[in-house]
Write an enzyme that holds these catalytic residues in place. Structure first.
Site, short mmCIF file in Angstrom:
data_model
loop_
_atom_site.label_atom_id
_atom_site.label_comp_id
_atom_site.label_asym_id
_atom_site.label_seq_id
_atom_site.Cartn_x
_atom_site.Cartn_y
_atom_site.Cartn_z
N TYR A 154 0.75 -1.21 -0.05
CA TYR A 154 -0.12 -0.10 -0.09
C TYR A 154 0.90 1.31 -0.04
CZ TYR A 154 -3.76 2.91 1.58
OH TYR A 154 -4.82 3.86 1.68
N LYS A 158 1.00 4.00 -2.68
CA LYS A 158 0.50 5.53 -2.46
C LYS A 158 1.72 6.53 -2.79
CE LYS A 158 -3.65 4.86 -1.51
NZ LYS A 158 -4.83 5.43 -2.34
P1 NAD Z 1 -13.36 1.93 0.78
O1 NAD Z 1 -12.84 0.61 0.76
O2 NAD Z 1 -14.54 2.37 1.78
O3 NAD Z 1 -13.64 2.34 -0.63
C1 NAD Z 1 -12.79 1.99 -1.75
C2 NAD Z 1 -13.72 2.23 -2.91
O4 NAD Z 1 -12.85 1.57 -4.06
C3 NAD Z 1 -14.76 0.88 -2.82
O5 NAD Z 1 -15.96 1.62 -3.46
C4 NAD Z 1 -14.55 -0.11 -3.76
O6 NAD Z 1 -15.51 -0.86 -4.44
C5 NAD Z 1 -13.46 0.58 -5.03
N1 NAD Z 1 -12.80 -0.20 -5.61
C6 NAD Z 1 -12.02 -1.13 -5.06
N2 NAD Z 1 -11.33 -1.75 -6.07
C7 NAD Z 1 -11.69 -1.25 -7.08
C8 NAD Z 1 -11.31 -1.58 -8.67
N3 NAD Z 1 -10.54 -2.28 -8.92
N4 NAD Z 1 -12.05 -0.59 -9.52
C9 NAD Z 1 -12.91 0.27 -8.98
N5 NAD Z 1 -13.40 0.40 -7.88
C10 NAD Z 1 -12.60 -0.23 -6.89
O7 NAD Z 1 -11.93 2.93 1.11
P2 NAD Z 1 -12.00 4.51 1.45
O8 NAD Z 1 -11.43 4.66 2.86
O9 NAD Z 1 -13.02 5.26 1.03
O10 NAD Z 1 -10.63 4.87 0.68
C11 NAD Z 1 -10.80 5.77 -0.68
C12 NAD Z 1 -9.30 6.04 -0.87
O11 NAD Z 1 -8.91 6.57 0.01
C13 NAD Z 1 -8.50 4.86 -1.16
O12 NAD Z 1 -7.61 5.08 -2.55
C14 NAD Z 1 -7.76 4.70 -0.01
O13 NAD Z 1 -6.41 4.02 -0.15
C15 NAD Z 1 -7.62 6.37 0.23
N6 NAD Z 1 -7.26 6.45 1.83
C16 NAD Z 1 -8.12 6.31 2.76
C17 NAD Z 1 -7.76 6.47 4.26
C18 NAD Z 1 -8.64 5.97 5.28
O14 NAD Z 1 -8.18 6.14 6.50
N7 NAD Z 1 -9.85 5.68 5.09
C19 NAD Z 1 -6.51 6.84 4.15
C20 NAD Z 1 -5.83 7.27 3.33
C21 NAD Z 1 -6.29 7.18 1.92
#
Ligand code: NAD
Length: 246
Positions: A154, A158
């Site tokens: 990851y 990132k």
């Molecule tokens: P989440 O798991 O709730 O949502 C991720 C979304 O991506 C889901 O809708 C999923 O269906 C979709 N997805 C996964 N694989 C896919 C694919 N191959 N094609 C199309 N869609 C796909 O996660 P989140 O927490 O909402 O995270 C959203 C983004 O933010 C991600 O990139 C994550 O790495 C980043 N992020 C999240 C956090 C956190 O604390 N939640 C922190 C830093 C970064």
């Protein structure tokens, strides 16, 4: 305001992607909502946007597959005639310590989180270049800046997003296209729900603002970056993390 603009949000069925989609729709953009598996969840997002007078179309596709990313981008142009805003949000985790990490778990995380963003940018940029305008926001993570034990895959993806953001920003700047990365810290979503309460408490203890972020906090920053008035900001990585990394 984003009236008349078309925005594509990948992974828009829940969490941060959903919040970004709702925010951009609230500001007047027409939405292309990409989802991979969760049809019922994305239908709810479409309904929510439509109930407030907005326009949204759901497009299924796995962003890690080059041709599927092309189909998703094409849907924007076919349905709304343009693609002004691309938000590369889709992401997954497959955590594990380096010595136990399976090759597949490394490959899949790179494939979705990093190559998925490349695939969408690759197909969206010719459209934006023709328009001589565009806004691309890539959702990275503070983990891409600091690293994190148990997240070699990851963190690499990132960090890769950050390098890709800067290189793309340099290539596309002369045509009025800005490319920035947002690095969320610890945001309350399904992705982070899996962590134990003890781990969450420790994390909160290390956040100067002493609370977890919300998907809305991230959406507000994205809305700022895609605004017409943000045209002099490109190639940047902006944290939304309660001061966790500074
Ligand atoms: P989440 O798991 O709730 O949502 C991720 C979304 O991506 C889901 O809708 C999923 O269906 C979709 N997805 C996964 N694989 C896919 C694919 N191959 N094609 C199309 N869609 C796909 O996660 P989140 O927490 O909402 O995270 C959203 C983004 O933010 C991600 O990139 C994550 O790495 C980043 N992020 C999240 C956090 C956190 O604390 N939640 C922190 C830093 C970064």
């Amino acid at each position: 305001m984003l009236n008349g603009k078309t925005a594509l949000v990948t992974g828009a069925s829940r969490g941060i992607g959903r919040a970004i989609a709702l925010k951009l729709a609230e500001l007047g953009a027409n939405l292309i909502l990409n989802y991979n598996k969760s049809l019922s969840s994305i239908e709810e997002v479409v309904k929510e946007i439509e109930s407030k007078g907005g326009k949204a179309i759901a497009i299924q596709g796995d962003v890690s597959v080059f041709e599927e990313a092309e189909k998703i981008v094409k849907a924007a142009v076919t349905n709304f005639g343009s693609l002004d805003i691309l938000i590369n949000n889709a992401g997954i985790t497959k955590d594990g310590l380096l010595l136990r990490m399976k090759e597949d778990d490394f490959d899949r995380v790179i494939s979705v989180n990093l190559k998925g963003a490349f695939n969408c940018i690759r197909h969206a940029s010719p459209v934006m270049l023709k328009q001589k305008s565009g806004r691309i926001v890539n959702i990275s993570s503070v983990v891409g800046i600091t690293g994190n034990a148990g997240q070699v895959n990851y963190a690499a993806a990132k960090a890769g997003i950050i390098g890709m953001t800067k290189a793309t920003a340099k290539e596309l700047a002369s045509r009025g296209i800005t490319v920035n990365a947002v690095a969320p810290g610890f945001i309350q979503t399904d992705m982070t729900e899996e962590l134990s309460d003890k781990v969450k408490e420790t994390i909160v203890g290390n956040i100067p603002l002493k609370k977890l972020g919300t998907a809305k906090d991230v959406a507000n920053l994205v809305a700022f970056l895609v605004d017409e008035d943000s045209l002099y900001i490109t190639g940047q990585v902006i944290n939304v993390d309660g001061g966790m990394v500074m």
